[in-house]
Design a protein around this motif. Sequence first.
Motif: not given
Length: 175
Positions: A18-19, A22, A26, A43-44, A46-47, A50-51
């Motif tokens: 995940l990171p 993300g 980003h 970035i949060d 962007c992550e 995915w979640r």
Amino acid sequence: MSATTITAFSADDLVRRLPELGALLHACVHEGASVGFVMPCGIDECEAFWRGKVLASLRAGSLVLLVARHGEAIAGTVQLDYDTMPNQRHRAEVRKLLVHPALRRQGIARALMTELERHAQGLQRRLLTLDTRTGDHAEPLYAALGYRAAGMIPGYARDTHSDKFDATTIMYKAL
């Protein structure tokens, strides 16, 4: 130079990486990719994409997430959304073709799309659709891969870096 490999990610793979996913999104958004985000984009956010938008579909078995790795680093991704209604089980949608800005022009996008088409055929999907910002650098790539423009919609989505609205080109390919 490391070779590029493409694999289909599972939900567990997505969670583990995940990171990196993300960070890829980003980087692409910050370079101006029209993939649904506007600046400022952290970035949060962007992550969370995915979640929240990809993980559930992977778990449900209605999406293929292909990931290109350059060595061990994630270089790019593309999604095949085949969650369609019963009268559309012959088609699927291409979503979110992303290649890290530092690794563009190396054939990664083409390789991802070729593998996506192979997966689509394996799922008995004979028609692929996508949309791309009109005039974007991805539009000629899709055309070179055999995608045809069905039309253009003006003012479709807000530009990543400004308040203007960009047109989108709807494209398709029969497999």
